[in-house]
Enzyme design. Structure first.
Site, short mmCIF file in Angstrom:
data_model
loop_
_atom_site.label_atom_id
_atom_site.label_comp_id
_atom_site.label_asym_id
_atom_site.label_seq_id
_atom_site.Cartn_x
_atom_site.Cartn_y
_atom_site.Cartn_z
N VAL A 557 27.32 11.25 4.08
CA VAL A 557 26.48 12.41 3.79
C VAL A 557 26.97 13.64 4.54
CG1 VAL A 557 24.43 11.06 3.24
CG2 VAL A 557 24.81 11.81 5.59
N PRO A 559 28.17 17.16 5.42
CA PRO A 559 28.13 17.50 6.84
C PRO A 559 26.74 17.46 7.48
CG PRO A 559 28.09 19.51 5.56
CD PRO A 559 28.11 18.37 4.58
N ASP A 560 25.79 16.69 6.92
CA ASP A 560 24.41 16.74 7.42
C ASP A 560 24.30 16.52 8.92
OD1 ASP A 560 22.02 16.18 4.99
OD2 ASP A 560 24.13 16.24 4.47
N HIS A 561 24.88 15.43 9.43
CA HIS A 561 24.71 15.10 10.84
C HIS A 561 25.31 16.16 11.75
CE1 HIS A 561 24.26 11.15 8.88
NE2 HIS A 561 23.44 10.88 9.88
N ALA A 564 23.56 19.50 11.75
CA ALA A 564 22.35 19.44 12.58
C ALA A 564 22.70 19.68 14.05
CB ALA A 564 21.66 18.09 12.42
#
Length: 808
Positions: A557, A559-561, A564
């Site tokens: 997923v 660049p979600d992490h 954040a």
């Protein structure tokens, strides 16, 4: 504007790994001084090099000052000690023991300057059996579990694009540095931080045992060999002028797609409202979508998808990214001087503050450029602090964060604050449940909720109702931070814009995030990580060469992490500024900007040399032998990276063929690249008769970067991660068994590991929060529960609460 880290002094002794940490701190206003030895850092020669300029170095060292300090000379070491005494943070990436042997290690500098925060960034950390191993980005991809999930079933695993590792490590280093510095503001004491790039990738890039998002419902837990068939997670379809990707996660999105397809009878069953059912039927469903899309252009599909509520995004090449109107209007890409006389199209930076983009202001320094400009002595000692806390307390104690975030990005962002002491109140509406709560597979709670929402409280509240909005405003008046990642304009439409909230609380920090930001023609596009990376060129590079329709980034997923973490750093920087000014700030981070910055070297190279950057697959364009090699056994692989001629000599000795070091066709790096097929065959033949672990141990003993491809379950038993206690377990009453989870990313000498309080069920603390924070009476709460404005869980003890929950 005054940048949030103005006045913070950082000494940057990184060379390669970790350089982006200092760059981001400099973007945010810190005075970052890059310290190099005579002749300059090795990273000044990092490829790609264009007209004598290392593009990665230029990007990761912009906004810094540059001086030369010879640590092999006593006078140089004295100079470093003087600088350390005047600094707040020191970041270094030397091999373990190198600085200590010279009397300027973390222990020695901390004794000299007790307020100094010392951050060590190394491939594997200061302890553990791999401590002295050598690593490259490719090696870390293999060891971290990322490689095992990348590639087509039955084919060799595929390395993701270069650059994502270094930036991920750099962002974790920046968060760790500022967290320790924020602690110092309140305690007066610095500390030592040990950051392992290996652990940063394992826990922070796209963790196998961490927040996974809705698409996890389509995955298997047995982690089969030969890689999962990830192409169906976020499928790609050809269209009239290229390719598009779709993300069907929520029920309403599938219903929009179903209607778009003409409501085919074979998919009318309500079971297809779920991700697992659609995933299982991909062989039948996807040909229907492919036929529908074939005659339409990307722009037509994106527009119609938006009208129907179906997330669709184009897959763009690097050249298309560089000329995309949205990135130009949004200011995400700009023409910048990155070295003397060299201008290029460059990703400008990660974040906007109070409406102004924070990014490149000055080019990377020349070697010793600022030697003749000594830093002024500080009027206030570096260690000045309020002294209101004892060292060792949780650094974010006393902060209150109102969390409106959703899905992976939202969960990861607020968790950083909850883990280190902030009171994080997750505000959620039962009418619009967080996608993570809908991603459960058979259990009463999604594992991603247990991972992503630990240590938080939950308030069930209908923000769209007038009374719900007023309750939220009352909470804002006593809060410190508001986090949201809705479509741009959503907070303002509810009367909760930054200006409105700041009128209630001038110290409030509001962070809004979205896929593509609030300005530009794409500002209202539906966006998830897979669509973002497709639009930013990441997906186009994450594929086998010559196969444009088989993208291999489906199991992540990104660049979600990491987006954040980028946002958490900006919020923490704003909190640091607030300790001086008392004023809050409006922050904005677009996930697309994170992807662009981290792919910066390729984008800049393509802008300078159009048409020269393409998907490299597993062949490193700048080294040989290098790549993914088969080992003995079923689907067993390892990665080896021969960085230079010295590595080649060591490799030849290690594999028992020292005579090859002097073969003219292999002697130099340029010759080995030219004869890549032959030199790879030499190493490949040796590896095929050995297990990955045995081969890697032998190569690493010789100083050659190598790493075995680890699958996710193997991370839990890896001897190095075990020796560093990298994993612990989290428990939840609604889950059948404990979940392995990250104990931490960085090791702090004076900050404890995060606690493991179980994630709340939706609305669990509604009554508690209303009573404790808003001084509401039971009668007031009961009325709001009955009206559905407050939403405690079905287990709410009040008869009114039970009835209201049942009605929902």
């Amino acid at each position: 504007m005054t940048l949030p880290l103005t006045g913070v002094r950082v000494l940057d002794l990184t060379d390669g790994l970790g350089e982006s940490c200092g760059r981001y701190l400099a973007d945010l206003g810190a005075q970052v001084t890059k310290v190099e030895g005579p002749g300059g850092a090795r990273s000044r020669r990092a490829e790609p090099v264009v007209d004598g300029v290392s593009i990665p170095f230029a990007l990761r060292n912009a906004n810094k000052r540059g001086i030369v300090v010879d640590l092999d000379d006593p006078a140089g070491r004295d100079r470093l000690r003087e600088l350390a005494a005047e600094s707040d943070i020191l970041i270094e990436s030397h091999a373990p023991g190198v600085l200590s042997e010279r009397g300027v290690g973390a222990a020695e500098l901390s004794a000299l300057a007790p307020s100094l925060v010392c951050v060590s960034v190394t491939p594997f950390g200061q302890t553990g059996p791999y401590r002295d191993w050598a690593a490259t980005e490719q090696v870390l991809y293999a060891l971290s579990g990322v490689l095992s999930r990348s590639g087509a079933p039955g084919a060799e695993p595929l390395l993701p694009p270069a650059g994502l590792v270094e930036e991920t490590v750099g962002m974790h280093a920046a968060w760790s540095a500022l967290l320790a510095y924020y602690d110092r503001i309140h305690t007066g004491r610095g500390q030592v931080v040990d950051l392992s790039a290996f652990e940063a990738l394992v826990h922070g890039f796209d963790p196998g045992f961490g927040t996974q998002g809705s698409a996890a419902a389509g995955r298997s837990d047995d982690f089969p060999r030969n890689r999962p068939d990830a192409s169906n997670f976020y499928p790609v379809f050809p269209c009239a002028d290229g390719y598009v990707r779709i993300c069907l996660l929520a029920k309403r999105q599938w219903r929009g797609m179903f209607e778009w397809l003409g409501e085919p009878e074979e998919f009318a069953d309500p079971k297809y409202d779920t991700i697992p059912a659609r995933f299982a039927a991909a062989d039948t469903l996807h040909p229907l979508i492919e036929a529908l899309f074939a005659s339409r252009t990307r722009d037509q599909l994106v527009a119609e998808g938006a009208a129907r509520g179906v997330p669709v995004g184009g897959v763009l090449s690097l050249g298309e990214v560089l000329t995309t109107e949205h990135f130009d209007v949004a200011g995400a890409l700009a023409d910048v001087e990155i070295a003397t006389g060299m201008h290029a199209r460059v990703p400008t930076g990660y974040v906007s503050i109070d409406g102004a983009r924070v990014g490149i202001r000055t080019p990377a320094p020349e070697v010793g450029e600022h030697d003749a400009q000594p830093e002024a002595k500080r009027e206030t000692p570096a260690g000045s602090a309020s002294g209101t806390r004892q060292s060792g307390s949780r650094p974010l104690d006393g902060l209150r964060v109102l969390d409106l975030g959703v899905i992976v990005f939202g969960a990861e962002l607020s968790r950083q604050f909850a883990d280190y002491g902030a009171d994080v109140v997750k505000v959620e509406n039962a009418k619009f449940p967080d996608g993570l709560r809908q991603s459960k597979r058979g259990a009463a709670l999604a594992a991603s909720v247990a991972w992503g929402h630990r240590n938080k409280r939950s308030l069930g509240l209908d923000l769209r109702s007038p009374e719900g909005g007023e309750l939220f405003r009352r909470l804002v008046a006593e809060a410190d931070v508001v986090l949201a990642n809705f479509k741009p304009g959503t907070l303002a439409s509810m009367g909760l814009s930054y200006d409105e909230l700041a009128a209630l609380n001038p110290g409030i920090i509001v962070s809004e995030s979205s896929a593509f930001g609030s300005t530009g023609p794409w500002n209202n596009r539906l966006g998830y990580g897979p669509l973002v990376r497709a639009a930013c060129g990441v997906s186009a590079l994450w594929r086998y060469p010559g196969n444009e329709d088989l993208l291999c980034d489906g199991s992540t997923v990104y660049p979600d992490h990491i987006a954040a973490h980028v946002t958490a750093i900006a919020v923490l920087a704003a909190l640091i500024q607030r300790t001086r000014t008392g004023r809050g700030a409006a922050l904005e981070v677009a996930q697309a900007d994170t992807a662009l910055v981290q792919l910066g070297a390729q984008l800049v190279t393509e802008s300078l040399r159009p048409g020269t950057v393409s998907a490299p697959g597993n062949s490193d364009p700048f080294a040989a032998p290098a790549g993914v090699f088969a080992c003995a056994g079923d689907d067993e692989w390892c990665v080896v990276s021969v960085r230079d001629d010295d590595d080649w000599v060591r490799l030849c000795t290690a594999i028992g063929t020292p005579e090859l070091a002097d073969v003219p066709a292999f002697r130099t790096r340029s010759e080995r690249i030219r004869n890549r097929v032959d030199v790879d065959a030499v190493l490949g033949e040796w590896l095929q008769t050995r297990s990955p672990a045995a081969a890697v141990a032998q190569l690493q003993a010789a100083g050659v970067p190598a790493g075995m491809m680890l699958r996710l379950p193997e991370l839990l038993t890896d001897p190095h991660l075990a020796a560093r206690d990298a994993y612990t377990e989290t428990h939840h009453a609604l889950l059948p068994k404990a979940l392995p989870t990250a104990a931490r990313v960085a090791r702090f000498s004076a900050i404890a590991d995060p606690p493991l309080r179980q994630a709340p069920i939706a609305g669990q603390h509604s009554r508690e929060i209303c009573a404790d924070l808003l001084n509401m009476t039971t009668a007031e709460v009961d009325r709001l529960v009955a009206e559905g404005i407050l939403q405690p869980p079905a287990t709410d003890p009040s008869p009114i609460g039970v009835a209201a929950s049942a009605a929902r």
